[in-house]
Design a protein around this motif. Structure first.
Motif, PDB file in Angstrom:
ATOM      1  N   ALA A   1      -1.145 -36.311 -22.139  1.00 56.93           N
ATOM      2  CA  ALA A   1      -2.528 -36.171 -21.673  1.00 56.93           C
ATOM      3  C   ALA A   1      -2.979 -37.472 -21.020  1.00 56.93           C
ATOM      4  O   ALA A   1      -2.779 -38.557 -21.561  1.00 56.93           O
ATOM      5  N   LEU A   2      -3.567 -37.352 -19.860  1.00 55.11           N
ATOM      6  CA  LEU A   2      -4.142 -38.497 -19.145  1.00 55.11           C
ATOM      7  C   LEU A   2      -5.624 -38.194 -18.953  1.00 55.11           C
ATOM      8  O   LEU A   2      -6.028 -37.599 -17.951  1.00 55.11           O
ATOM      9  N   SER A   3      -6.429 -38.562 -19.950  1.00 54.39           N
ATOM     10  CA  SER A   3      -7.852 -38.230 -19.877  1.00 54.39           C
ATOM     11  C   SER A   3      -8.668 -39.258 -20.646  1.00 54.39           C
ATOM     12  O   SER A   3      -8.130 -40.124 -21.329  1.00 54.39           O
ATOM     13  N   GLU A   4      -9.976 -39.127 -20.549  1.00 52.22           N
ATOM     14  CA  GLU A   4     -10.862 -40.045 -21.272  1.00 52.22           C
ATOM     15  C   GLU A   4     -11.173 -39.545 -22.686  1.00 52.22           C
ATOM     16  O   GLU A   4     -11.737 -40.282 -23.478  1.00 52.22           O
ATOM     17  N   SER A   5     -10.782 -38.320 -23.001  1.00 47.59           N
ATOM     18  CA  SER A   5     -11.120 -37.782 -24.317  1.00 47.59           C
ATOM     19  C   SER A   5      -9.919 -37.676 -25.258  1.00 47.59           C
ATOM     20  O   SER A   5     -10.092 -37.431 -26.437  1.00 47.59           O
ATOM     21  N   ASP A   6      -8.688 -37.835 -24.727  1.00 43.79           N
ATOM     22  CA  ASP A   6      -7.488 -37.762 -25.557  1.00 43.79           C
ATOM     23  C   ASP A   6      -6.697 -39.049 -25.426  1.00 43.79           C
ATOM     24  O   ASP A   6      -6.584 -39.617 -24.331  1.00 43.79           O
ATOM     25  N   LEU A   7      -6.133 -39.478 -26.536  1.00 42.40           N
ATOM     26  CA  LEU A   7      -5.268 -40.647 -26.539  1.00 42.40           C
ATOM     27  C   LEU A   7      -3.961 -40.301 -25.845  1.00 42.40           C
ATOM     28  O   LEU A   7      -3.362 -39.254 -26.112  1.00 42.40           O
ATOM     29  N   GLN A   8      -3.520 -41.154 -24.947  1.00 39.27           N
ATOM     30  CA  GLN A   8      -2.221 -40.936 -24.304  1.00 39.27           C
ATOM     31  C   GLN A   8      -1.137 -41.109 -25.346  1.00 39.27           C
ATOM     32  O   GLN A   8      -1.119 -42.104 -26.074  1.00 39.27           O
ATOM     33  N   ALA A   9      -0.255 -40.151 -25.460  1.00 36.35           N
ATOM     34  CA  ALA A   9       0.813 -40.197 -26.456  1.00 36.35           C
ATOM     35  C   ALA A   9       2.056 -39.532 -25.879  1.00 36.35           C
ATOM     36  O   ALA A   9       1.960 -38.668 -25.008  1.00 36.35           O
ATOM     37  N   PHE A  10       3.205 -39.968 -26.393  1.00 36.88           N
ATOM     38  CA  PHE A  10       4.485 -39.465 -25.901  1.00 36.88           C
ATOM     39  C   PHE A  10       5.243 -38.840 -27.073  1.00 36.88           C
ATOM     40  O   PHE A  10       5.766 -39.564 -27.912  1.00 36.88           O
ATOM     41  N   GLU A  11       5.235 -37.511 -27.135  1.00 33.19           N
ATOM     42  CA  GLU A  11       5.962 -36.820 -28.200  1.00 33.19           C
ATOM     43  C   GLU A  11       7.418 -36.680 -27.762  1.00 33.19           C
ATOM     44  O   GLU A  11       7.720 -36.050 -26.750  1.00 33.19           O
TER      45      GLU A  11
END
Length: 184
Positions: free
Chosen positions: A149-159
């Motif tokens: 996710a690349l947004s202002e409301s979700d933390l960027q994470a790499f599963e």
């Protein structure tokens, strides 16, 4: 009541490391992973921890009358999944094997290429108070990267889902720990 209240583990901390296949572990469990410079930390992991899954085919064989007499297992596959919270060079290398990063004049340029197969070693180090467990995966490969996710409301994470490959003796991984409850 049977059982031992000292046996359950709540892993309060964890670190995840990667290194080239064949890299030795630190000499002892109390030696930090950083004592072997080839081991690189992936950084912060999500609070969801790591999860291991297994998949295999099985075929049941029955005698006359419907009595189960044998089960054949094949195509065993084991994976481990972690969610990395940092966008660092180690995570970039795992999510984009074969890609490059260069820096010039304070500007980083990430050139992302189609991923190529890249087997590596992994260590998941778990901590519960004074108990430490190091799970050494001698050979694995990131075979799936979840949606980022690349947004202002979700933390960027790499599963990352890592497929674990067995060695010549069918060993998938080895756990090293100082847990007195697990002593032989």
């Amino acid at each position: 009541m049977s059982g031992d209240v000292n046996n359950p583990r709540l892993w309060e901390g964890a670190d995840f490391y990667t290194a080239p296949v064949g890299t030795a572990l630190p000499a002892t469990l109390t030696d930090a992973m950083s004592t072997v410079p080839a081991w690189k930390a992936v950084g912060l992991l999500s609070e969801d921890g790591a999860s291991e899954s297994r998949d295999e085919d099985s075929t049941d064989y029955y005698a006359w009358g419907g009595k189960l007499i044998r089960t054949q297992r094949s195509r065993h596959k084991r994976t481990i999944s972690v969610t990395c919270l940092e966008d660092n060079l180690v995570v970039f290398g795992l999510t984009n094997p074969g890609s490059t990063v260069s820096t010039s004049g304070g500007v980083n340029t990430r050139t992302v290429k189609i991923p190529k197969s890249d087997k590596t070693s992994f260590v998941l180090e778990l901590v519960d108070g004074d108990i430490t467990r190091r799970r050494h995966i001698p050979q694995g490969e990131v075979t799936e990267v979840g949606e980022v996710a690349l947004s202002e409301s979700d933390l960027q994470a790499f599963e990352l889902t890592i497929t674990i490959y067995p060695d010549a003796n069918d060993v998938l991984y080895v756990d090293y720990d100082n847990d007195p409850q697990g002593a032989a």
